[in-house]
Design a protein around this motif. Structure first.
Motif, PDB file in Angstrom:
ATOM      1  N   TYR A   1       0.799  -1.230   0.000  1.00 15.69           N
ATOM      2  CA  TYR A   1       0.000   0.000   0.000  1.00 15.69           C
ATOM      3  C   TYR A   1       0.834   1.283   0.000  1.00 15.69           C
ATOM      4  N   GLY A   2       2.132   1.179   0.091  1.00 12.36           N
ATOM      5  CA  GLY A   2       2.995   2.349  -0.048  1.00 12.36           C
ATOM      6  C   GLY A   2       2.701   3.444   0.950  1.00 12.36           C
ATOM      7  N   ASP A   3       2.579   4.675   0.443  1.00 13.25           N
ATOM      8  CA  ASP A   3       2.448   5.835   1.316  1.00 13.25           C
ATOM      9  C   ASP A   3       1.105   5.910   2.033  1.00 13.25           C
ATOM     10  N   ARG A   4       0.145   5.093   1.629  1.00 14.94           N
ATOM     11  CA  ARG A   4      -1.143   5.086   2.340  1.00 14.94           C
ATOM     12  C   ARG A   4      -1.057   4.332   3.657  1.00 14.94           C
ATOM     13  N   PHE A   5       0.100   3.692   3.886  1.00 12.25           N
ATOM     14  CA  PHE A   5       0.276   2.930   5.111  1.00 12.25           C
ATOM     15  C   PHE A   5       1.545   3.382   5.821  1.00 12.25           C
ATOM     16  N   LEU A   6       1.402   3.732   7.083  1.00 17.43           N
ATOM     17  CA  LEU A   6       2.535   4.199   7.882  1.00 17.43           C
ATOM     18  C   LEU A   6       2.683   3.299   9.111  1.00 17.43           C
ATOM     19  N   PRO A   7       3.622   2.338   9.078  1.00 17.89           N
ATOM     20  CA  PRO A   7       3.869   1.516  10.263  1.00 17.89           C
ATOM     21  C   PRO A   7       4.744   2.269  11.256  1.00 17.89           C
ATOM     22  N   LEU A   8       4.395   2.195  12.520  1.00 20.95           N
ATOM     23  CA  LEU A   8       5.116   2.923  13.558  1.00 20.95           C
ATOM     24  C   LEU A   8       5.417   1.983  14.723  1.00 20.95           C
ATOM     25  N   GLN A   9       6.692   1.819  15.024  1.00 18.91           N
ATOM     26  CA  GLN A   9       7.056   1.011  16.187  1.00 18.91           C
ATOM     27  C   GLN A   9       6.749   1.814  17.444  1.00 18.91           C
ATOM     28  N   LEU A  10       6.005   1.204  18.361  1.00 22.28           N
ATOM     29  CA  LEU A  10       5.535   1.977  19.508  1.00 22.28           C
ATOM     30  C   LEU A  10       5.286   1.085  20.717  1.00 22.28           C
ATOM     31  N   ASP A  11       5.763   1.549  21.852  1.00 25.39           N
ATOM     32  CA  ASP A  11       5.407   1.004  23.150  1.00 25.39           C
ATOM     33  C   ASP A  11       4.405   1.980  23.752  1.00 25.39           C
ATOM     34  N   ILE A  12       3.132   1.593  23.805  1.00 19.75           N
ATOM     35  CA  ILE A  12       2.107   2.555  24.224  1.00 19.75           C
ATOM     36  C   ILE A  12       2.197   2.927  25.693  1.00 19.75           C
ATOM     37  N   THR A  13       3.030   2.237  26.457  1.00 18.20           N
ATOM     38  CA  THR A  13       3.210   2.625  27.856  1.00 18.20           C
ATOM     39  C   THR A  13       4.196   3.783  28.004  1.00 18.20           C
ATOM     40  N   ASN A  14       4.848   4.166  26.901  1.00 21.06           N
ATOM     41  CA  ASN A  14       5.798   5.272  26.901  1.00 21.06           C
ATOM     42  C   ASN A  14       5.094   6.513  26.340  1.00 21.06           C
ATOM     43  N   LYS A  15       4.738   7.432  27.211  1.00 21.46           N
ATOM     44  CA  LYS A  15       3.917   8.571  26.803  1.00 21.46           C
ATOM     45  C   LYS A  15       4.606   9.432  25.745  1.00 21.46           C
ATOM     46  N   GLN A  16       5.912   9.643  25.867  1.00 20.85           N
ATOM     47  CA  GLN A  16       6.629  10.459  24.880  1.00 20.85           C
ATOM     48  C   GLN A  16       6.607   9.796  23.503  1.00 20.85           C
ATOM     49  N   GLN A  17       6.802   8.469  23.470  1.00 22.77           N
ATOM     50  CA  GLN A  17       6.723   7.750  22.200  1.00 22.77           C
ATOM     51  C   GLN A  17       5.330   7.860  21.587  1.00 22.77           C
ATOM     52  N   VAL A  18       4.317   7.791  22.423  1.00 19.35           N
ATOM     53  CA  VAL A  18       2.937   7.877  21.936  1.00 19.35           C
ATOM     54  C   VAL A  18       2.687   9.226  21.271  1.00 19.35           C
ATOM     55  N   THR A  19       3.076  10.288  21.944  1.00 19.66           N
ATOM     56  CA  THR A  19       2.874  11.627  21.384  1.00 19.66           C
ATOM     57  C   THR A  19       3.614  11.781  20.065  1.00 19.66           C
ATOM     58  N   ALA A  20       4.843  11.265  20.007  1.00 20.84           N
ATOM     59  CA  ALA A  20       5.620  11.345  18.769  1.00 20.84           C
ATOM     60  C   ALA A  20       4.958  10.552  17.653  1.00 20.84           C
ATOM     61  N   ALA A  21       4.377   9.414  17.961  1.00 22.88           N
ATOM     62  CA  ALA A  21       3.734   8.586  16.939  1.00 22.88           C
ATOM     63  C   ALA A  21       2.487   9.262  16.375  1.00 22.88           C
ATOM     64  N   VAL A  22       1.676   9.835  17.243  1.00 20.98           N
ATOM     65  CA  VAL A  22       0.472  10.535  16.773  1.00 20.98           C
ATOM     66  C   VAL A  22       0.861  11.729  15.905  1.00 20.98           C
ATOM     67  N   ASN A  23       1.878  12.471  16.326  1.00 19.97           N
ATOM     68  CA  ASN A  23       2.331  13.621  15.539  1.00 19.97           C
ATOM     69  C   ASN A  23       2.928  13.184  14.206  1.00 19.97           C
ATOM     70  N   ALA A  24       3.601  12.034  14.191  1.00 16.14           N
ATOM     71  CA  ALA A  24       4.149  11.508  12.936  1.00 16.14           C
ATOM     72  C   ALA A  24       3.031  11.148  11.967  1.00 16.14           C
ATOM     73  N   ALA A  25       1.953  10.581  12.482  1.00 18.11           N
ATOM     74  CA  ALA A  25       0.813  10.241  11.628  1.00 18.11           C
ATOM     75  C   ALA A  25       0.181  11.495  11.041  1.00 18.11           C
ATOM     76  N   ARG A  26       0.007  12.515  11.864  1.00 20.26           N
ATOM     77  CA  ARG A  26      -0.571  13.761  11.355  1.00 20.26           C
ATOM     78  C   ARG A  26       0.358  14.413  10.338  1.00 20.26           C
ATOM     79  N   SER A  27       1.656  14.393  10.605  1.00 19.42           N
ATOM     80  CA  SER A  27       2.612  14.983   9.673  1.00 19.42           C
ATOM     81  C   SER A  27       2.605  14.254   8.339  1.00 19.42           C
ATOM     82  N   HIS A  28       2.503  12.924   8.384  1.00 17.26           N
ATOM     83  CA  HIS A  28       2.547  12.118   7.161  1.00 17.26           C
ATOM     84  C   HIS A  28       1.279  12.272   6.330  1.00 17.26           C
ATOM     85  N   PHE A  29       0.122  12.245   6.992  1.00 19.21           N
ATOM     86  CA  PHE A  29      -1.155  12.241   6.264  1.00 19.21           C
ATOM     87  C   PHE A  29      -1.862  13.595   6.252  1.00 19.21           C
ATOM     88  N   GLY A  30      -1.420  14.513   7.104  1.00 20.21           N
ATOM     89  CA  GLY A  30      -2.056  15.829   7.142  1.00 20.21           C
ATOM     90  C   GLY A  30      -3.183  15.953   8.145  1.00 20.21           C
TER      91      GLY A  30
END
Length: 271
Positions: free
Chosen positions: A46-75
């Motif tokens: 699926y190419g750019d329509r799919f963004l895999p993100l390695q994440l430990d959801i118990t790490n709050k800083q990682q979680v925030t970075a992952a959500v921001n990465a998704a918004r940055s990638h898809f708008g």
């Protein structure tokens, strides 16, 4: 119109099924997992329509970075699905402190961190839908799963309050409550406490009471979840499977009978 979905726990079980279905119909998906190796085939397809993100959801800083990465990638991010979680099996007395704290870190605090990270994005957009994966065991209980029950009851309370807090901000909240399914819930991702012999009879009784057809087929949940995501007026709660409503009606009838039978005492205690 395609949507952008952020989903946790996407490498297996419900998460993998729903991720595949969303991509197949043309949505954009940011999918998180502790191990994204299981998602490489979807990235290749699926190419750019799919963004895999390695994440430990118990790490709050990682979680925030992952959500921001998704918004940055898809708008934008339209739907957040808090799917990641696991089970701990054992009587309440049997569960270790370590296992109890770890499951709360994942099932409750992980859900909270993702929710808190997503809310500023959704508020800025003025729209969004947060879907929290609970369980029928967040509505009523089963023995030998008390700590898991506790985490799902917590998710229910958190999410019900959240729904009333964000309803005027254009944000919807739905709590999904599946009954048992033939996923890996009791498999390698589950934790089993060290048994105490006093509860052996209980476990034997539970195993003997397993009924045919009690567990649903995970694939059958896909149309319901897609319909939920597409709904303009999604419900606060949605059972998945045939067990939830019937058992809930029975349990809550029993609870109401108890409350009513003690109501004179309750009222007198008001002062």
């Amino acid at each position: 119109m395609s949507k952008t979905i952020f989903i946790t726990g996407a490498s297996k079980g419900f998460g993998r099924l729903w991720t595949e279905a969303l991509l197949e119909r043309g949505d954009n998906v940011a999918a998180t997992s502790r191990n994204t190796g299981n998602l490489e085939d979807l990235k290749a397809k699926y190419g750019d329509r799919f963004l895999p993100l390695q994440l430990d959801i118990t790490n709050k800083q990682q979680v925030t970075a992952a959500v921001n990465a998704a918004r940055s990638h898809f708008g934008r991010v339209d739907v957040v699905i808090n799917n990641a979680g696991y089970g701990v099996f054992g009587a309440v007395e049997e569960v270790s402190e370590e296992n109890a704290r770890q499951i709360f870190d994942t099932n409750v605090f992980g859900t909270l961190w993702v929710t808190q990270a997503a809310l500023p994005v959704l508020r800025e957009q003025g729209s969004g839908h947060i879907i929290q994966l609970s369980s029928v065991l967040g509505v009523w209980t089963l023995p030998n799963l008390g700590i898991y029950n506790a985490t799902k009851f917590a998710v229910e309370g958190l999410s019900e309050s959240l729904a009333s807090e964000v309803s005027d901000l254009g944000i919807k909240v739905t709590i999904i409550e599946p009954n048992g399914y033939t996923t890996e819930f009791g498999g390698e991702s589950a934790i089993y406490s060290d048994p105490i012999s006093a509860y052996d009879a209980l476990r034997t009784k539970l195993s003997q009471n397993q009924q045919p057809g009690l567990y649903g087929r995970p694939e059958a949940t896909v149309p319901a979840v897609l319909k939920l995501i597409d709904s303009e007026n999604p419900p606060l709660r949605l059972f998945l499977g045939k067990v939830g409503l019937a058992r809930t009606e029975q349990v809550y009838a029993e609870k109401l009978d108890t409350w009513k039978s003690w109501n004179e005492i309750s009222v007198a205690a008001h002062g």
